[in-house]
Design an enzyme around this catalytic site. Structure first.
Site, PDB file in Angstrom:
ATOM      1  N   TYR A   1      31.360  26.797  83.957  1.00 44.17           N
ATOM      2  CA  TYR A   1      31.629  25.859  85.045  1.00 44.17           C
ATOM      3  C   TYR A   1      32.772  24.906  84.695  1.00 44.17           C
ATOM      4  O   TYR A   1      33.346  24.265  85.564  1.00 44.17           O
ATOM      5  CB  TYR A   1      30.383  25.034  85.394  1.00 44.17           C
TER       6      TYR A   1
ATOM      7  N   LYS B   1      23.039  36.162  76.955  1.00 43.62           N
ATOM      8  CA  LYS B   1      23.379  37.538  77.324  1.00 43.62           C
ATOM      9  C   LYS B   1      24.153  38.099  76.126  1.00 43.62           C
ATOM     10  O   LYS B   1      25.310  38.538  76.244  1.00 43.62           O
ATOM     11  CB  LYS B   1      24.215  37.514  78.628  1.00 43.62           C
TER      12      LYS B   1
ATOM     13  N   ASP C   1      18.695  38.371  82.148  1.00 49.17           N
ATOM     14  CA  ASP C   1      18.113  39.211  83.209  1.00 49.17           C
ATOM     15  C   ASP C   1      16.609  39.384  82.982  1.00 49.17           C
ATOM     16  O   ASP C   1      15.805  39.300  83.906  1.00 49.17           O
ATOM     17  CB  ASP C   1      18.832  40.564  83.321  1.00 49.17           C
TER      18      ASP C   1
ATOM     19  N   ASP D   1      21.373  26.850  85.466  1.00 48.54           N
ATOM     20  CA  ASP D   1      21.477  26.514  86.882  1.00 48.54           C
ATOM     21  C   ASP D   1      20.610  27.475  87.695  1.00 48.54           C
ATOM     22  O   ASP D   1      19.802  27.074  88.542  1.00 48.54           O
ATOM     23  CB  ASP D   1      22.961  26.639  87.287  1.00 48.54           C
TER      24      ASP D   1
ATOM     25  N   ASP E   1      16.338  26.817  89.152  1.00 50.05           N
ATOM     26  CA  ASP E   1      15.952  26.881  90.562  1.00 50.05           C
ATOM     27  C   ASP E   1      14.865  27.936  90.785  1.00 50.05           C
ATOM     28  O   ASP E   1      13.945  27.732  91.574  1.00 50.05           O
ATOM     29  CB  ASP E   1      17.167  27.199  91.449  1.00 50.05           C
TER      30      ASP E   1
END
Ligand code: NAD
Length: 354
Positions: A140, A190, A222, A246, A250
């Site tokens: 980001y 990852k 994942d 992020d 959620d």
């Protein structure tokens, strides 16, 4: 004396921060904390008043406060303002100026609300985890290109960079959080694909040697996303990068089934910032029915992380457990057989149980 900067923001912000102040005032008396509150504007309210979402005066107050209690910003009225002064810019501005490098989101399913979850009740009853997300680095914040032509075709790119000190700083917070919990850290990356993730995994493993009583587990993102839906009870502390955090935070929040109850903390170098995870809920603003528990539990986090007062933090968390056990509910969590209360009545009931 400890100075709490209160920024109600927009929509239900005023109602929920007032509710949290009511509870904090009681805790302050009970634990002799000598808390004082100073209110400042941000978001749409600040755009209306002074033309910018984060006035210098508000930022200066944040710098001089011991902690920041925030409501929420935004609403239809400001949806079409110039993008450079959107209400959400207030959040980004505070995050940057205060060096808020970690976002902590506890995800707890309250026993009596387990049926509200979109997952099966038996899967979520007892879920109690915290997600520790790196907040100021990663993709980001990396260099990016919006558009360039390569070999005759348009492309865009983003980059992710993580340094060892950045990974150590966030992981340390995760290990320290685990020490007062169930002593398990799951690091999510990852590493089968990304170089930043391989450095992440190596750095977390090195740091874990300082915390021999904490179990460390690694998951690919994942798989972590699947495990959150399949068996969320397995998690205690999850630590991860900005983008993965992020998305996962959620996903985890939604399994509780009650967005109005979820607190968060953003830990900074200068000061720390506490807010519910929900937005300004314009559809119910001013009706006195917003659930204040997310903000009140954020106030408990403020006591834990900024004032280092675990007993005071727990006094709020226990009081919330008690009001729920006594059947008090704001409309968003109401069911037959429980007692419907307003924002103010809920806050008063929590205060009375401290
Ligand atoms: P929202 O979280 O405000 O509301 C989503 C739904 O949840 C609504 O139906 C709302 O009534 C309900 N809800 C939220 N909080 C509640 C509470 N405490 N008690 C009971 N019900 C509650 O999300 P949205 O509608 O997508 O966004 C509204 C505005 O908030 C937008 O302008 C958005 O940009 C802004 N927003 C701000 C923040 C922030 O300040 N941190 C975060 C998210 C969204």
């Amino acid at each position: 004396m400890k100075k709490i900067i209160v920024i109600p923001g927009d929509g239900v912000g005023k109602e929920i921060t007032q509710a949290a102040q009511l509870v904090l005032t009681k805790v302050s008396e009970k634990f002799s904390l000598d808390l004082t509150f100073e209110e400042h504007i941000a978001g749409g309210a600040a755009i209306d008043a002074v033309g910018v979402p984060l006035p210098d005066e508000t930022l200066e107050a944040c710098r001089n406060g011991d902690a920041i209690l925030f409501g929420a910003v935004g609403g239809k009225k400001w949806d079409n303002v110039d993008p450079s002064i959107r209400p959400e810019k207030a959040l980004l501005g505070i995050r940057k100026a205060m060096g808020l490098y970690a976002n902590l989101r506890p995800v707890k399913v309250f026993d009596c609300l387990a049926e509200k979850s979109p997952l099966k009740t038996e899967l979520v009853r007892g879920v109690d985890m915290i997600i520790v997300r790196e907040l100021v680095g990663g993709i980001y914040f990396g260099e990016r290109c919006e558009s360039e032509i390569k070999n005759g075709v348009e492309q865009a790119w983003d980059t992710e960079i993580y340094s060892v000190p950045e990974i150590e700083r966030i992981s340390k917070l995760a290990f320290e959080s685990a020490e007062s919990r169930r002593k398990k850290v799951t690091s999510v990356d990852k590493a089968n694909i990304l170089a930043t993730s391989r450095l992440w995994r190596k750095t977390v493993a090195n740091l874990s040697k300082n915390y021999s009583d904490i179990e460390l587990d690694n998951l690919y993102v994942d798989n972590a996303a699947m495990q959150l839906a399949l068996n969320p009870k397995q998690f205690d502390v999850i630590v991860t990068s900005n983008m993965f955090g992020d998305i996962l935070s959620d996903e985890a929040a939604v399994i509780t089934g009650s967005i109005g109850m979820m607190p968060s903390a953003s830990i900074g170098e200068l000061t720390s910032f506490y807010e519910p995870i929900h937005g300004s809920a314009p559809d119910i603003a001013g009706l006195g029915i917003a659930n204040p528990i997310g903000t009140i539990l954020s106030a408990a986090m403020l006591l834990r992380y900024s004032l280092k007062n675990e007993s005071a933090a727990q006094s709020i968390e226990n009081a919330v457990d008690k009001v729920l056990a006594d059947g008090l509910r704001t409309p968003d969590i109401y069911d037959d057989g429980t007692k419907k209360v307003s924002t103010e009545e809920m806050a008063q009931a929590i205060k009375d149980r401290i």
